[in-house]
Design an enzyme around this catalytic site. Sequence first.
Site, PDB file in Angstrom:
ATOM      1  N   GLU A 119     -14.400 -18.627  22.595  1.00 53.75           N
ATOM      2  CA  GLU A 119     -15.483 -19.509  23.055  1.00 53.75           C
ATOM      3  C   GLU A 119     -15.072 -20.248  24.341  1.00 53.75           C
ATOM      4  OE1 GLU A 119     -16.199 -22.834  20.434  1.00 53.75           O
ATOM      5  OE2 GLU A 119     -18.199 -23.205  21.267  1.00 53.75           O
ATOM      6  N   LYS A 196     -25.415 -20.750  21.670  1.00 54.68           N
ATOM      7  CA  LYS A 196     -24.934 -21.391  20.439  1.00 54.68           C
ATOM      8  C   LYS A 196     -26.067 -22.201  19.801  1.00 54.68           C
ATOM      9  CE  LYS A 196     -20.958 -24.304  19.132  1.00 54.68           C
ATOM     10  NZ  LYS A 196     -19.671 -24.777  19.674  1.00 54.68           N
ATOM     11  N   CYS A 233     -18.922 -20.097  17.391  1.00 54.39           N
ATOM     12  CA  CYS A 233     -18.096 -21.085  16.678  1.00 54.39           C
ATOM     13  C   CYS A 233     -18.748 -21.778  15.488  1.00 54.39           C
ATOM     14  CB  CYS A 233     -17.526 -22.105  17.655  1.00 54.39           C
ATOM     15  SG  CYS A 233     -16.192 -23.028  16.869  1.00 54.39           S
TER      16      CYS A 233
HETATM   17  N1  URP Z   1     -16.253 -25.259  19.033  1.00 57.04           N
HETATM   18  C1  URP Z   1     -16.757 -25.659  17.902  1.00 57.04           C
HETATM   19  O1  URP Z   1     -17.933 -25.500  17.631  1.00 57.04           O
HETATM   20  N2  URP Z   1     -15.889 -26.271  17.070  1.00 57.04           N
HETATM   21  C2  URP Z   1     -16.294 -26.992  15.930  1.00 57.04           C
HETATM   22  C3  URP Z   1     -15.276 -26.994  14.891  1.00 57.04           C
HETATM   23  C4  URP Z   1     -15.422 -25.910  13.895  1.00 57.04           C
HETATM   24  O2  URP Z   1     -16.533 -25.423  13.703  1.00 57.04           O
HETATM   25  O3  URP Z   1     -14.431 -25.544  13.291  1.00 57.04           O
END
Ligand code: URP
Length: 384
Positions: A119, A196, A233
């Site tokens: 990401e 996203k 993510c």
């Molecule tokens: N980049 C991101 O969405 N991180 C959030 C933490 C997670 O989902 O583990």
Amino acid sequence: MAGPEWESLEQCLEKHLPPADLREVKRILYGKETRKLDLPSRAFEAASEGDFELQGYAFEAAEEQLRPPRTVRVGLVQNRTPLPADAPVAKQVTALHRRIESIVEVAAVCGVNIICFQEAWTMPFAFCTREKLPWTEFAESAEDGPTSRFCQKLAKKHNMVVVSPILERDREHGDVLWNTAVVISNSGAVLGKTRKNHIPRVGDFNESTYYMEGNLGHPVFQTQFGRIAVNICYGRHHPLNWLMYSINGAEIIFNPSATIGALSESLWPVEARNAAIANHCFTCAINRVGKEYFPNEFTSGDGKKAHQDFGYFYGSSYVAAPDSSRTPGLSRTRDGLLVAELDLNLCRQVNDIWNFKMTGRYEMYAQELTEAVKPNYSPNVVKE
Ligand SMILES: NC(=O)NCCC(=O)O
């Protein structure tokens, strides 16, 4: 919590368990064993020279009479940011391009057809700071920004589909930012983009300061090598997000991520694997590696002291299959390339056995959800 000194779960199990116990533990934790891929020795030499880990595994499907195997090789890349976060923006981006280019060269030697990066791969994961400059300067056009152009060259040169998750600046719509994955066809054309859908508001993951929830739905991209989707993510915590990509026909869902041990390491092996099982598809979970330090301190809004780093990004990228098997994870500590050979016929084969698509009560869920999101909804609780 373990930092870089603890290499991986697999290494720990192998070190401490007698072989018979190890076999049983792996059967339960990893499903049917994946075959080690016989990758060219020059690929291992190049990986060792470039100081990154290379692992390869194959998932097998049963032979069918009417369909030939639909074999595809995917590559998952996890990496540190090579320069510190306070280095000039252009230098950081160039250093990342060079790093990824060298890893993609090795992926090409390994016969990879579709590659996915982590990401926001062109930048440090600076959203925790809630500062705008210089971090917003890492944003680029999905259609013709320098990173998409760079990936187009790679795609064409290596006849490889490239999934490139970036911070997008949308010039056509008021210059706003998005957390986007650009999908580049092996022809070198930009096939499309996906955004996203779910934004974390947890701990130091304060991404809502920068961009909004995606507005492109759940697109699936038909590539020469299979139908793919990208669940970025935090979307992996949302079963319905995975489901919608699957409903649109995704056979492989990539999950490029940035997440840290203290927050999510116990969720990591479960979520993408469960999504592969529940949706009769392959999933590819990718996480960055290492610690990133930012020039100014920030707080987590939890009363604790201000700090300049997020904690430890634990890598551990892996591929999971619809039959509950999965590859071992890449290291928690090193840059790496995971190559997995998938036979996409496995998706339908498992679907025919477990029938989740047939037994799912989508119409009932759709009706009930339509009611549940209405402001005057009253939950269906039966009381005496
Ligand atoms: N980049 C991101 O969405 N991180 C959030 C933490 C997670 O989902 O583990």
